[in-house]
Design a protein around this motif. Sequence first.
Motif, mmCIF file in Angstrom:
data_model
loop_
_atom_site.group_PDB
_atom_site.id
_atom_site.type_symbol
_atom_site.label_atom_id
_atom_site.label_comp_id
_atom_site.label_asym_id
_atom_site.label_seq_id
_atom_site.Cartn_x
_atom_site.Cartn_y
_atom_site.Cartn_z
ATOM 1 N N LEU A 203 18.373 34.090 59.399
ATOM 2 C CA LEU A 203 19.624 34.834 59.250
ATOM 3 C C LEU A 203 19.371 36.343 59.295
ATOM 4 C CD1 LEU A 203 21.487 32.802 56.470
ATOM 5 C CD2 LEU A 203 21.970 32.841 58.925
ATOM 6 N N LEU A 204 18.289 36.780 58.676
ATOM 7 C CA LEU A 204 17.957 38.206 58.673
ATOM 8 C C LEU A 204 17.650 38.682 60.086
ATOM 9 C CD1 LEU A 204 17.300 40.854 57.236
ATOM 10 C CD2 LEU A 204 14.975 39.988 56.852
ATOM 11 N N VAL A 208 19.729 41.482 62.308
ATOM 12 C CA VAL A 208 19.076 42.658 62.895
ATOM 13 C C VAL A 208 19.313 42.699 64.397
ATOM 14 C CG1 VAL A 208 16.861 43.780 63.348
ATOM 15 C CG2 VAL A 208 17.316 42.810 61.095
ATOM 16 N N MET A 209 19.117 41.576 65.071
ATOM 17 C CA MET A 209 19.240 41.550 66.523
ATOM 18 C C MET A 209 20.694 41.699 66.969
ATOM 19 S SD MET A 209 16.268 41.742 67.314
ATOM 20 C CE MET A 209 16.809 42.070 68.985
ATOM 21 N N THR A 210 21.652 41.221 66.176
ATOM 22 C CA THR A 210 23.066 41.447 66.501
ATOM 23 C C THR A 210 23.359 42.937 66.524
ATOM 24 O OG1 THR A 210 23.744 39.339 65.525
ATOM 25 C CG2 THR A 210 25.433 41.043 65.755
ATOM 26 N N LEU A 226 10.703 40.002 74.869
ATOM 27 C CA LEU A 226 9.330 39.716 75.302
ATOM 28 C C LEU A 226 8.665 38.749 74.333
ATOM 29 C CD1 LEU A 226 8.203 43.341 76.266
ATOM 30 C CD2 LEU A 226 9.107 41.560 77.771
ATOM 31 N N GLN A 227 8.800 39.057 73.034
ATOM 32 C CA GLN A 227 8.311 38.184 71.969
ATOM 33 C C GLN A 227 9.382 38.174 70.888
ATOM 34 O OE1 GLN A 227 4.517 39.722 70.743
ATOM 35 N NE2 GLN A 227 3.543 39.336 72.706
ATOM 36 N N GLN A 228 9.105 37.478 69.806
ATOM 37 C CA GLN A 228 10.126 37.361 68.768
ATOM 38 C C GLN A 228 10.499 38.720 68.194
ATOM 39 O OE1 GLN A 228 9.066 35.060 65.325
ATOM 40 N NE2 GLN A 228 11.176 34.727 64.711
ATOM 41 N N VAL A 254 19.704 50.146 61.335
ATOM 42 C CA VAL A 254 18.848 49.002 60.982
ATOM 43 C C VAL A 254 18.354 49.147 59.551
ATOM 44 C CG1 VAL A 254 16.673 47.840 61.494
ATOM 45 C CG2 VAL A 254 18.171 48.537 63.363
ATOM 46 N N LYS A 255 17.967 50.369 59.165
ATOM 47 C CA LYS A 255 17.462 50.563 57.802
ATOM 48 C C LYS A 255 18.537 50.297 56.753
ATOM 49 C CE LYS A 255 15.754 54.655 58.428
ATOM 50 N NZ LYS A 255 15.138 55.979 58.134
#
Length: 655
Positions: A203-204, A208-210, A226-228, A254-255
């Motif tokens: 969920l975290l 973050v990615m949203t 590219l990676q997670q 993000v912070k």
Amino acid sequence: MKVSAIYNRGPRFFAYYSMILSIIVIAILYFYNELVSAIALCVWLGLVLYFKRVEFRYTEDMEEFVLTMARRIKRSENHAMAFLPIGVVVVDGDGDIAWFNNYVTEIMDLPLRVGEKFLSQWAETFHLINKAGAIQESAQFSLSEHVYRVQYVKEEGIVYFIDQTSYIEIESKLRKSNVVIGLLQLDNFHEMSKDLNEHDASLLLAEVMTLIFEWAHKYKILIKRLQQESYMLILDTEKLEALENDRFSILDQVKRLEERTDVMITVSMGIAAGLADTVSKGQQAQEGLDLALARGGDQVAIKRGDKVTYYGGRSDAVEKRTKVRARVTAHSLRELIIACDTVYIAPHIDPDPDALGSAMGALSIVQSVGKTGYIVIDKPNPSIRKILRYLEEHGMGKYIVTPEVAISGMRKKSLLICVDHHKPSLTMDKRLLTLTSNIVVIDHHRRGEEVIDKPSLLYVEPYASSTCELITELVEYQYKKVRLSQIVATLLMAGIVVDTKNFAFHTGARTFEAASYLRREGADNLIMSRLLADDFDLFVERSEIVRKAEVLPGGIAIAKAKKNEKYGTVIIAQAANTLISLEGIRASFVLQEVDYGVAISARSQGDVNVQLIMEQLGGGGHLTTAAAQLRDVNLEEAERMLHEVLSKVKTEGGL
């Protein structure tokens, strides 16, 4: 020359020779037959008159043709000058405007008048006068949304105005559409989420990615995973300019997730722009990301060729290094020491307890493998004078040599270990770097653009509190146990205490682990306190600097040492520490004159990134501790430069 001279002289000479030959023939005929010669003479005279008439007509026609062509050329020239698609102004010998074409008045709509003083009335308008007040031959100026290149041909007294607007627009479009490649990485997601269960971690990450994908969609950035925890970004220069104007607010967004999740996640980016090819940009983007991470993360490093621009970096570095890397580095360091003959350990200029303590710790590692090592120190300063005296009293002064001794003893197989710095300009003596290719760099400062070239081992960890902490871990992870003497353990502890201000700033779990190890190895707090105690004179000098400090709005304190009074960089560092400990002071800056110019020591409580401020003055450091050395300036100039940077940072929201 008359137009008749244009007539080809070759045929005329031929005609003259023919006439002379004819006369000779007629004269010869006269002796044989007078009648025939008389007839021939009449014919000859007739031909002469005919050719003369033909020649006269030809000459007249030729002159008329040439004059007609000259008039037409002159008219064409005048028409061309008057209606050229560029502006033309003719200036006479006195600097007065003698003539200008229609382009100047009709297209450019300039109110020029014949007889005006061009150089005194118009040259400055066209930017033809440089800063020194002299007339220059070429310049550029804007007029009614057009950009003109002005070319002044002094010898001919002619000024040309060439419209560059379309070229500039095309160049701007090409530049803005130029491909930009970036790499984005979540700095510490794995470390921060390891205490969460799999569901909460997912969920975290989704949250973050949203946030990041919404940001990418807003600025029309193509983002590819590219990676997670790392992603590729593809955008153009125009979008990059918009991101720079926004100062990459995604870092703060993000912070701010920490307010809801209680987990602090930060983002770093490396971006490559400019005119390089795609492959080179990919490499530069990776270099930029590595640089952003080496500086502590939570920032963006934009590479345009050799120039690097930074954004963000306002939060303190989150501890991210692993013990695996420390163990690998310890092994690599041991192998390099074994392969060399002699080791020289160089702290930075004006070494402090962290630099000297880490040097002594490195010396212990060198001696543990049976190699000879020396610490290179030029002139002792007040902060380490007691320590050096203590080492001398306990028989360890023999391991400290001057740069001249080190330079004379270094060989190609010698090993140079640079501690507490990674910039060649801060090395105790730059000549040391040129005498061997075997160089090790161990430092805890955030990495800058200036780095020692091609070291055999580079261990720069901005997450560490001090270089003494890094050296302590390297001692701890040696294959063969290194026995630290009480003196060395105490000096390593002193370096940690000084750089963390008694464990108050930039302190992580690994810092306390290192301190605990040193305590077990015999570090003596009483000896440390005695070595770090202030002299009365130094206390008075520091207090005098603090007393005269000026506090600006927003809790920014600026203090200056007395003019022509050189206390030493340690005194101004201590003065900056004292100021930052006072209530209401968020950041402190202390300036003093030194041999090369002015030194500045900066401190903050953590909400002001003094590293970014000092970097704009050519220095560097950490979020809470930084410094800069300004060369060839006086105290007033340095203070003015500092105020300009503070004003700029305040405008950008950094204060």
